[in-house]
Design a protein around this motif. Sequence first.
Motif, PDB file in Angstrom:
ATOM      1  N   ALA A 153      -1.023  -5.355  -3.835  1.00  0.00           N
ATOM      2  CA  ALA A 153      -0.326  -4.114  -4.184  1.00  0.00           C
ATOM      3  C   ALA A 153      -0.670  -3.655  -5.590  1.00  0.00           C
ATOM      4  O   ALA A 153      -0.987  -2.480  -5.819  1.00  0.00           O
ATOM      5  CB  ALA A 153       1.180  -4.308  -4.044  1.00  0.00           C
ATOM      6  N   ILE A 211      -0.788  -0.967   0.286  1.00  0.00           N
ATOM      7  CA  ILE A 211       0.542  -1.109  -0.310  1.00  0.00           C
ATOM      8  C   ILE A 211       1.607  -0.969   0.766  1.00  0.00           C
ATOM      9  O   ILE A 211       2.556  -1.752   0.830  1.00  0.00           O
ATOM     10  CB  ILE A 211       0.753  -0.065  -1.417  1.00  0.00           C
ATOM     11  N   ALA A 215       4.259  -4.104   1.388  1.00  0.00           N
ATOM     12  CA  ALA A 215       5.536  -3.874   0.705  1.00  0.00           C
ATOM     13  C   ALA A 215       6.658  -3.578   1.689  1.00  0.00           C
ATOM     14  O   ALA A 215       6.439  -2.959   2.734  1.00  0.00           O
ATOM     15  CB  ALA A 215       5.394  -2.725  -0.290  1.00  0.00           C
ATOM     16  N   TRP A 218       7.934   1.411  -0.790  1.00  0.00           N
ATOM     17  CA  TRP A 218       7.215   1.831  -1.984  1.00  0.00           C
ATOM     18  C   TRP A 218       7.381   3.335  -2.132  1.00  0.00           C
ATOM     19  O   TRP A 218       7.832   4.022  -1.213  1.00  0.00           O
ATOM     20  CB  TRP A 218       5.725   1.456  -1.891  1.00  0.00           C
ATOM     21  N   TRP A 230       5.821   2.587  -7.528  1.00  0.00           N
ATOM     22  CA  TRP A 230       6.530   1.318  -7.455  1.00  0.00           C
ATOM     23  C   TRP A 230       6.489   0.759  -6.036  1.00  0.00           C
ATOM     24  O   TRP A 230       6.238   1.487  -5.073  1.00  0.00           O
ATOM     25  CB  TRP A 230       7.996   1.496  -7.885  1.00  0.00           C
ATOM     26  N   CYS A 231       6.748  -0.530  -5.926  1.00  0.00           N
ATOM     27  CA  CYS A 231       6.901  -1.138  -4.603  1.00  0.00           C
ATOM     28  C   CYS A 231       7.787  -2.364  -4.710  1.00  0.00           C
ATOM     29  O   CYS A 231       7.961  -2.940  -5.786  1.00  0.00           O
ATOM     30  CB  CYS A 231       5.553  -1.477  -3.972  1.00  0.00           C
TER      31      CYS A 231
END
Length: 243
Positions: A153, A211, A215, A218, A230-231
């Motif tokens: 990520a 990602i 995740a 995210w 963000w994640c």
Amino acid sequence: MPTDVRCLVELDETSALARVTGVLDRAGVGAVRDTLLARLWERPGPVIADLSGLRVPDPEVRSVFDELHRVAGDWPAAGLLVVDPVGRWPGAAVSVCASLGEAQAALVAAPLAAVLSTELPPAVEAAREARALVTDASLRWGVPELAEAACIAITEMVNNVVAHARTPMTVRVAPRDHCLQLAVRDRSPRQPAFAGVAPVNSAGGRGLLLIDTVARRWGTTPLPDGKVVWCVLHTDDETAGQH
């Protein structure tokens, strides 16, 4: 803020306190959101938004504080507490305290979580340094099973800055409830575009898909002078993937 804005946000640079005063209406929501978002990023740890001196004629406008609470919940080492002595927030998602003293006591009872952060240039070497940071974090905080997913990520998040934003960046990681929270903040307003699975003959476009694959959730949050991508990685997802 412009002089015709009736709602003001006063920041105490020595503490977690942000006083929001005046009258908050639809015209002022954006400025309040931007100021508090910037504060949430700049100062790791919960922010206290004291609304004791604030009037909110339109109840729907109050949702901006729930929105900020949701954002802070997914950022590393961030949080929001609202002080509202009048009790105008029934059913709010954000934590509401009846007094400033109550909010400050809540901060003492729940001290700042650990957080690791580094400043990186928009260079190809940045991803390697970011991977070292999140690997260290996963081992330090007892979630080594998240190291591989975190490296995947953070590599894509950093490479996105290098390829597209081309600005200096801040990489931040923190633990929370069997999770690792990762974020990269850059100085470009350009938002990453995720269009789902890339065609098999595509030469790129798979970074955000990776990602999305590793995740729990995210996203990207615009800031007045850039954005935060963000994640959140959860240990349960790694355990499930092993069966």
